[in-house]
Write a protein that holds these residues in place. Structure first.
Motif, PDB file in Angstrom:
ATOM      1  N   VAL A  31      65.161  26.385  43.601  1.00 15.50           N
ATOM      2  CA  VAL A  31      64.212  27.525  43.697  1.00 15.50           C
ATOM      3  C   VAL A  31      63.376  27.640  42.517  1.00 15.50           C
ATOM      4  O   VAL A  31      62.039  27.759  42.739  1.00 15.50           O
ATOM      5  CB  VAL A  31      64.837  28.715  43.958  1.00 15.50           C
ATOM      6  CG1 VAL A  31      64.150  29.941  43.609  1.00 15.50           C
ATOM      7  CG2 VAL A  31      65.872  28.854  45.341  1.00 15.50           C
ATOM      8  N   ARG A  32      63.694  27.410  41.399  1.00 18.39           N
ATOM      9  CA  ARG A  32      63.059  27.550  39.964  1.00 18.39           C
ATOM     10  C   ARG A  32      61.974  26.378  39.782  1.00 18.39           C
ATOM     11  O   ARG A  32      60.696  26.452  39.863  1.00 18.39           O
ATOM     12  CB  ARG A  32      63.850  27.450  38.931  1.00 18.39           C
ATOM     13  CG  ARG A  32      63.299  27.549  37.679  1.00 18.39           C
ATOM     14  CD  ARG A  32      62.817  28.828  37.264  1.00 18.39           C
ATOM     15  NE  ARG A  32      61.809  29.279  36.229  1.00 18.39           N
ATOM     16  CZ  ARG A  32      62.638  29.634  35.122  1.00 18.39           C
ATOM     17  NH1 ARG A  32      63.919  29.930  35.103  1.00 18.39           N
ATOM     18  NH2 ARG A  32      61.891  29.936  34.044  1.00 18.39           N
ATOM     19  N   SER A  33      62.542  25.024  40.574  1.00 23.33           N
ATOM     20  CA  SER A  33      61.358  23.923  40.194  1.00 23.33           C
ATOM     21  C   SER A  33      60.402  24.119  41.664  1.00 23.33           C
ATOM     22  O   SER A  33      59.208  23.833  41.189  1.00 23.33           O
ATOM     23  CB  SER A  33      62.312  22.884  40.618  1.00 23.33           C
ATOM     24  OG  SER A  33      63.198  22.665  39.474  1.00 23.33           O
ATOM     25  N   THR A 276      43.318  20.900  49.436  1.00 18.01           N
ATOM     26  CA  THR A 276      44.187  19.841  49.635  1.00 18.01           C
ATOM     27  C   THR A 276      45.442  20.052  50.882  1.00 18.01           C
ATOM     28  O   THR A 276      45.508  21.176  50.994  1.00 18.01           O
ATOM     29  CB  THR A 276      45.069  19.314  48.359  1.00 18.01           C
ATOM     30  OG1 THR A 276      46.026  18.253  48.379  1.00 18.01           O
ATOM     31  CG2 THR A 276      45.982  20.368  47.954  1.00 18.01           C
ATOM     32  N   SER A 277      45.939  19.081  51.245  1.00 17.58           N
ATOM     33  CA  SER A 277      46.879  19.295  52.323  1.00 17.58           C
ATOM     34  C   SER A 277      48.172  20.047  52.084  1.00 17.58           C
ATOM     35  O   SER A 277      48.377  19.891  50.739  1.00 17.58           O
ATOM     36  CB  SER A 277      47.335  18.197  53.081  1.00 17.58           C
ATOM     37  OG  SER A 277      47.904  17.113  52.255  1.00 17.58           O
ATOM     38  N   LEU A 278      48.637  20.919  52.701  1.00 15.29           N
ATOM     39  CA  LEU A 278      49.823  21.338  52.142  1.00 15.29           C
ATOM     40  C   LEU A 278      51.113  20.515  52.027  1.00 15.29           C
ATOM     41  O   LEU A 278      51.823  20.995  51.167  1.00 15.29           O
ATOM     42  CB  LEU A 278      50.211  22.688  53.467  1.00 15.29           C
ATOM     43  CG  LEU A 278      51.398  23.502  53.002  1.00 15.29           C
ATOM     44  CD1 LEU A 278      51.037  24.497  51.648  1.00 15.29           C
ATOM     45  CD2 LEU A 278      51.761  24.551  54.222  1.00 15.29           C
ATOM     46  N   ALA A 279      50.978  19.626  53.039  1.00 18.63           N
ATOM     47  CA  ALA A 279      52.045  18.775  52.668  1.00 18.63           C
ATOM     48  C   ALA A 279      52.214  17.919  51.549  1.00 18.63           C
ATOM     49  O   ALA A 279      53.250  17.515  50.818  1.00 18.63           O
ATOM     50  CB  ALA A 279      52.103  17.711  54.158  1.00 18.63           C
ATOM     51  N   PRO A 284      56.123  17.059  45.882  1.00 18.31           N
ATOM     52  CA  PRO A 284      56.967  17.073  44.763  1.00 18.31           C
ATOM     53  C   PRO A 284      58.343  18.038  44.955  1.00 18.31           C
ATOM     54  O   PRO A 284      59.429  17.794  44.600  1.00 18.31           O
ATOM     55  CB  PRO A 284      56.085  17.686  43.786  1.00 18.31           C
ATOM     56  CG  PRO A 284      54.646  17.104  44.005  1.00 18.31           C
ATOM     57  CD  PRO A 284      54.848  17.541  45.403  1.00 18.31           C
ATOM     58  N   ILE A 285      58.135  19.175  45.598  1.00 28.43           N
ATOM     59  CA  ILE A 285      59.063  19.964  46.028  1.00 28.43           C
ATOM     60  C   ILE A 285      60.100  19.192  46.894  1.00 28.43           C
ATOM     61  O   ILE A 285      61.284  19.526  46.891  1.00 28.43           O
ATOM     62  CB  ILE A 285      58.462  21.117  46.677  1.00 28.43           C
ATOM     63  CG1 ILE A 285      57.697  22.162  45.824  1.00 28.43           C
ATOM     64  CG2 ILE A 285      59.734  22.049  47.115  1.00 28.43           C
ATOM     65  CD1 ILE A 285      56.959  23.252  46.256  1.00 28.43           C
ATOM     66  N   MET A 286      59.758  18.417  47.999  1.00 31.61           N
ATOM     67  CA  MET A 286      60.816  17.810  48.579  1.00 31.61           C
ATOM     68  C   MET A 286      61.340  16.812  47.907  1.00 31.61           C
ATOM     69  O   MET A 286      62.567  16.518  48.172  1.00 31.61           O
ATOM     70  CB  MET A 286      59.809  17.242  50.042  1.00 31.61           C
ATOM     71  CG  MET A 286      58.906  18.173  50.850  1.00 31.61           C
ATOM     72  SD  MET A 286      60.448  19.376  51.583  1.00 31.61           S
ATOM     73  CE  MET A 286      61.118  18.245  52.662  1.00 31.61           C
ATOM     74  N   ASN A 287      60.867  16.080  47.068  1.00 33.57           N
ATOM     75  CA  ASN A 287      61.394  15.202  46.142  1.00 33.57           C
ATOM     76  C   ASN A 287      62.578  15.789  45.368  1.00 33.57           C
ATOM     77  O   ASN A 287      63.799  15.417  45.064  1.00 33.57           O
ATOM     78  CB  ASN A 287      60.442  14.608  45.316  1.00 33.57           C
ATOM     79  CG  ASN A 287      59.450  13.362  46.008  1.00 33.57           C
ATOM     80  OD1 ASN A 287      59.819  13.208  47.410  1.00 33.57           O
ATOM     81  ND2 ASN A 287      58.430  13.404  45.585  1.00 33.57           N
TER      82      ASN A 287
END
Length: 604
Positions: A31-33, A276-279, A284-287
């Motif tokens: 959550v913080r990241s 820029t695209s939302l994806a 980075p959040i998905m990573n």
């Protein structure tokens, strides 16, 4: 059953603890990241757009300032006031303005492609820098359109047809006087856009991001795709951007969910947009999420393995102890071999072995202990019997004192009668075991009996100053606390005898939840060393003589006795305090709880 249950409980506890800790840690990190990355992406877009806007405005303001030399020229005023039918004067002024006004501006600013001055009567003066084609007729034909689009406040306006042919067109309305709003013409310049395009094209927003500019009418001023320059922006997107000026918004565009951040320039009227695209922004959040999950799984597996081995290391010695205890229950004193780990487990086994060794010896002492208990019980009964005997003696003393009083009455001796009667009252009051807490009035009455005896000893009345307010006479205090303190004052405050100026004052007050009684004298006081010694003994609750080698025996009860009994009745936070100044006197403070804070007080 014991083995499986204990091992399972230990392992389960570790599993719950590890999973809980990993869940809290992983969720917190994710959550913080995520929040930090989203904030970083937004800040990055904001900074890019703000920097581009700032440099763009600076670039345009530079050329707005360049036109000031044209506006302040007297030749411009003369041109605007020319007669439209005087062709000779028109051409004469045109050449002079080009040489003296327009051309110096173009020399100083080589990026300027064209400068023109168009009067409302249709006359135009222009100068073109390194361009073969003339636009005079086009500009003259667009007079009405220029008048309509150019701002009425006299400031520079960026025209809609800019960027289509590789230039940016700037216009401003002019009057024959600089402060007048009665405009009579339009000053225009056209600039090469290579420098601006270089500034905008250097903005990189990832693989799917780009930067574009749109004016207030929705016409695209700049776009990475040159085919879209000069075209109208999609209506829904333009409306969305205008409704969310100077902020970010997420919208579906060209089949992709995109993030748009825009900033409008108050100077040029352009809205600079970074998208820029939302994806891509959330990649980075998905990573981070994937990394967190993998790390949590590996950490959990390692922690569970350690928990299993740790649980086994605890249950094994316990199982050995359980087996040995079962043998001990049968009467077989069984010792457990040490594990050789030299830790708490070996110390536990060692303690068990010592216990086994001692139990065998303690069994032999059981009968002896029973005999000792019987002897102690007999001693206790004897002590109770003696206590009952002691209760009979005071009655004999009362009767004896009453007999003395009778003889004193017969002999008409008032002094003997008062002394003996006061002594009888004091004795009766002192030996009553049912009085732990009394009222201030009762304690003062006992003190007055004592003063009756002392006055006969002194052969005069001693001025005892009792300043206790009447509303405090029913406050609760410990019995036999005032008289020992006053007696101590007589003995130690006035060692050289009683003089007329000597006095003892007794006062009382309520302070927060405390009931305070203050006994002060104006005697000789004591030295700082002696005071420090006494205060230290009070704090340590030291059972030694407080004021002199005979203090305890001479005073009967003593200050430490008073201090101890107040603490026993009310608690350790209460008691007696002493303060003294050599040559000035001594003050004794009795600290007890106020009646309203204790209600019906009971013995602590």
């Amino acid at each position: 059953m014991f083995r499986s249950n204990l091992a399972f409980k230990i392992f389960t506890s570790f599993v719950v603890l590890i999973l809980f800790a990993l869940t809290i840690t992983s969720v917190s990190i994710y959550v913080r990241s995520s929040a930090e990355l989203e904030r970083y992406n937004k800040d990055m877009l904001t900074q890019l757009v703000n920097n581009a806007l700032h440099h763009t405005d600076l670039y345009l303001e530079k050329y707005e300032r360049a036109t000031l030399s044209v506006l302040t020229s007297s030749l411009v005023k003369e041109f605007l006031e020319l007669d439209a039918k005087n062709a000779f004067q028109y051409y004469s002024k045109s050449n002079e303005m080009i040489e003296r006004v327009i051309r110096p501006v173009m020399i100083i600013n080589p990026e300027i492609v064209m400068v023109y001055l168009l009067s409302y009567n249709g006359k135009i003066i222009s100068d073109i820098n390194n361009v073969t084609a003339s636009k005079d007729e086009v500009i003259q034909d667009s007079l009405e359109e220029l008048k309509q689009q150019t701002r009425e406040d006299g400031r520079m306006t960026v025209m809609d047809y800019s960027f289509v042919d590789g230039t940016v067109a700037l216009t401003r309305k002019i009057a024959n006087r600089q402060t007048s709003k009665a405009f009579k013409g339009i000053l225009g310049i056209e600039l090469r856009i290579e420098e601006l395009k270089t500034l905008w094209e250097d903005i990189h927003l990832g693989d799917s991001g780009y930067f574009f500019i749109v004016n207030d009418r929705g016409r695209i001023i700049f776009h990475p795709n040159s085919d879209k320059i000069g075209k109208q922006l999609d209506g829904d997107l333009f409306t969305l951007i205008m409704d969310h000026q100077n902020s970010s918004v997420i919208s579906e565009h060209e089949g992709i969910s995109r993030v748009f951040y825009n900033k409008r320039s108050e100077y040029s009227g352009w809205t600079l947009v970074a998208t820029t695209s939302l994806a891509e922004t959330r990649k980075p959040i998905m990573n981070v999420r994937q990394t967190t999950i993998v790390s949590a799984i590996l950490t959990c597996f390692a922690a569970l393995l350690v928990a299993f081995k740790f649980g086994r290391s605890i249950t094994k010695p316990i199982q050995l102890l359980v087996a040995a205890m079962r043998e001990t229950e049968k009467g077989n004193w069984t010792r457990v071999p040490l594990l050789g780990k030299k830790d708490e487990r070996d110390r536990l086994i060692l303690s068990y072995n010592i216990m086994v060794d001692r139990l065998s010896g303690l069994v032999d002492q059981v009968y002896k202990t029973e005999l000792e208990n019987r002897a102690n019980l007999l001693h206790r009964k004897t002590a109770e019997f003696q206590a009952l005997q002691l209760q009979i003696n005071p009655h004999f003393m009362y009767n004896t004192l009453e007999t003395i009083v009778s003889y004193a009455i017969i002999q008409d001796s008032k002094e003997i009668r008062e002394i003996v009667r006061a002594l009888a009252y004091m004795l009766r009051y002192a030996i009553r075991t049912d009085l732990e807490e009394v009222t201030v009035a009762n304690e003062l009455k006992h003190l007055l009996h004592y003063m009756t005896i002392m006055n006969h000893r002194f052969e005069r009345e001693f001025p005892l100053d009792i300043a206790i307010p009447s509303e405090l006479l029913l406050e609760k205090m410990v019995t036999l606390t005032l008289q020992p303190v006053v007696e101590n004052a007589f003995k130690h405050a006035f060692p050289d005898g009683i003089d007329e100026y000597h006095t003892i004052k007794i006062d009382a007050k309520l302070e927060d939840d405390l009931f305070l009684i203050v006994i002060s004298d104006n005697g000789v006081g004591m030295s700082a060393e002696r005071l420090s010694e006494i205060q230290s003994r009070l704090m340590r609750h030291e059972p030694s003589q407080m004021l002199g080698s005979k203090s305890e025996t001479d005073s009967g009860i003593g200050l430490l006795n008073v201090h101890s009994r107040i603490r026993m009745v009310f608690g350790d936070e209460y008691g007696l305090a002493i303060n003294s100044v050599l040559g000035e006197g001594t003050t004794v403070l009795l600290r007890m709880p106020a009646a309203q804070t204790t209600g019906k007080l009971s013995i602590t």
